[in-house]
Design an enzyme around this catalytic site. Structure first.
Site, PDB file in Angstrom:
ATOM      1  N   SER A 168      -1.410   6.670   3.543  1.00 21.76           N
ATOM      2  CA  SER A 168      -1.058   6.949   2.168  1.00 21.76           C
ATOM      3  C   SER A 168      -0.464   8.336   2.033  1.00 21.76           C
ATOM      4  O   SER A 168      -0.984   9.308   2.578  1.00 21.76           O
ATOM      5  CB  SER A 168      -2.306   6.840   1.290  1.00 21.76           C
ATOM      6  OG  SER A 168      -2.003   7.223  -0.024  1.00 21.76           O
ATOM      7  N   SER A 169       0.602   8.419   1.264  1.00 23.10           N
ATOM      8  CA  SER A 169       1.187   9.733   0.983  1.00 23.10           C
ATOM      9  C   SER A 169       0.441  10.413  -0.163  1.00 23.10           C
ATOM     10  O   SER A 169       0.515  11.625  -0.321  1.00 23.10           O
ATOM     11  CB  SER A 169       2.669   9.591   0.643  1.00 23.10           C
ATOM     12  OG  SER A 169       2.827   8.753  -0.487  1.00 23.10           O
ATOM     13  N   LYS A 171      -6.135   9.672   4.752  1.00 24.67           N
ATOM     14  CA  LYS A 171      -6.510   8.257   4.777  1.00 24.67           C
ATOM     15  C   LYS A 171      -5.834   7.590   5.971  1.00 24.67           C
ATOM     16  O   LYS A 171      -4.626   7.690   6.148  1.00 24.67           O
ATOM     17  CB  LYS A 171      -6.115   7.570   3.483  1.00 24.67           C
ATOM     18  CG  LYS A 171      -6.580   6.110   3.388  1.00 24.67           C
ATOM     19  CD  LYS A 171      -6.234   5.561   2.014  1.00 24.67           C
ATOM     20  CE  LYS A 171      -6.872   4.228   1.741  1.00 24.67           C
ATOM     21  NZ  LYS A 171      -6.486   3.157   2.607  1.00 24.67           N
ATOM     22  N   THR A 221     -20.856 -18.036   0.902  1.00 26.15           N
ATOM     23  CA  THR A 221     -20.148 -19.271   0.609  1.00 26.15           C
ATOM     24  C   THR A 221     -19.294 -18.987  -0.622  1.00 26.15           C
ATOM     25  O   THR A 221     -19.833 -18.582  -1.660  1.00 26.15           O
ATOM     26  CB  THR A 221     -21.134 -20.420   0.316  1.00 26.15           C
ATOM     27  OG1 THR A 221     -22.036 -20.540   1.409  1.00 26.15           O
ATOM     28  CG2 THR A 221     -20.399 -21.725   0.108  1.00 26.15           C
TER      29      THR A 221
END
Length: 183
Positions: A168-169, A174, A38
Site C-alpha cells: 500500500s502506498s 504494510k 459451515t
C-alpha cells in the site's frame, strides 16, 4: 502426445510435493484447535491439522483423474501418410510402435483407427478437464487460506501467511501475503 506424457510426469512430481507439504502442515498443526465453519458460521471445533489434511486429501483424489487422462497420450497414430499406410513399408506401424516403446520405456499403443486418431484431439480435452478440476480445487484452497489469514484485527486471523509484497502506498510498512491470490 509423448511429449505431453513426459510433461505430465514432471507435473505429477511437483503436484505430489504440494500434497506432501499440506500433509506436513497437517501433522504440524494437528494439535492447534480452531473453529470449524459451515457457511462461515461457527460450527464444531476442529484442528488446523484437519483442515490442511483435507486440502491434501482433495488434491490426492485428483491424481487418479490426471493419470487416467494422461494414459490417452500413450495411444499414437504412427501409421504413415496420415494413417493410410500408402507407400509405407509393410508393418511400418507395428515396427514404429516397438521402436517407440524401446526408446521411451513407455507402454505406447497404436490407435485402433489411424485416420480417426490423426485428427482427434480428445486426449488434450480430457487432460485439460482433469487440470481444470485441480485448478478449481486449488482456487478453493487458496480462498480458504486467504480467509483464515484475514485480519489481523478485523478478520478471522486464525493463521499467518508469510508477508511477501509491499501492499500500500497509503499504509507504509504494510506487506501482503500474496501467494494464495497469485495462485
Amino acid at each position: 502426445h509423448i511429449g505431453m506424457y513426459y510433461t505430465h510426469l514432471k507435473l505429477v512430481k511437483h503436484f505430489k510435493e504440494v500434497i506432501d507439504a499440506f500433509r506436513r502442515k497437517g501433522e504440524e498443526f494437528a494439535h492447534v484447535i480452531k473453529m470449524g465453519r459451515t457457511q462461515l458460521e461457527d460450527a464444531v471445533p476442529m484442528t488446523l491439522g484437519q483442515t490442511f489434511n483435507g486440502f491434501a486429501s482433495i488434491l490426492q483424489d485428483e491424481l487418479k483423474n490426471l493419470d487416467f487422462a494422461a494414459q490417452d497420450f500413450l495411444t499414437v497414430n504412427m501409421g504413415a501418410t496420415a494413417g493410410t499406410g500408402i507407400t509405407a513399408e509393410p508393418e511400418y506401424a507395428s515396427k514404429c510402435i516397438a521402436a517407440l516403446r524401446k526408446i521411451t520405456g513407455l507402454d505406447i499403443r497404436l490407435a485402433d483407427d489411424l485416420i480417426g486418431a490423426t485428427s482427434d484431439t480428445s486426449c488434450l480435452v480430457g487432460y485439460s478437464s482433469a487440470m481444470r478440476r485441480i485448478a478449481v480445487k486449488m482456487n478453493k484452497i487458496c480462498n480458504d487460506l486467504r480467509l483464515l489469514a484475514s485480519g489481523p484485527r478485523c478478520g478471522l486471523g486464525e493463521i499467518n501467511l508469510p508477508a511477501m509484497q509491499p501492499g500500500s502506498s497509503i499504509m507504509p510498512g504494510k506487506v501482503n501475503p500474496v501467494i494464495p491470490e497469485v495462485m
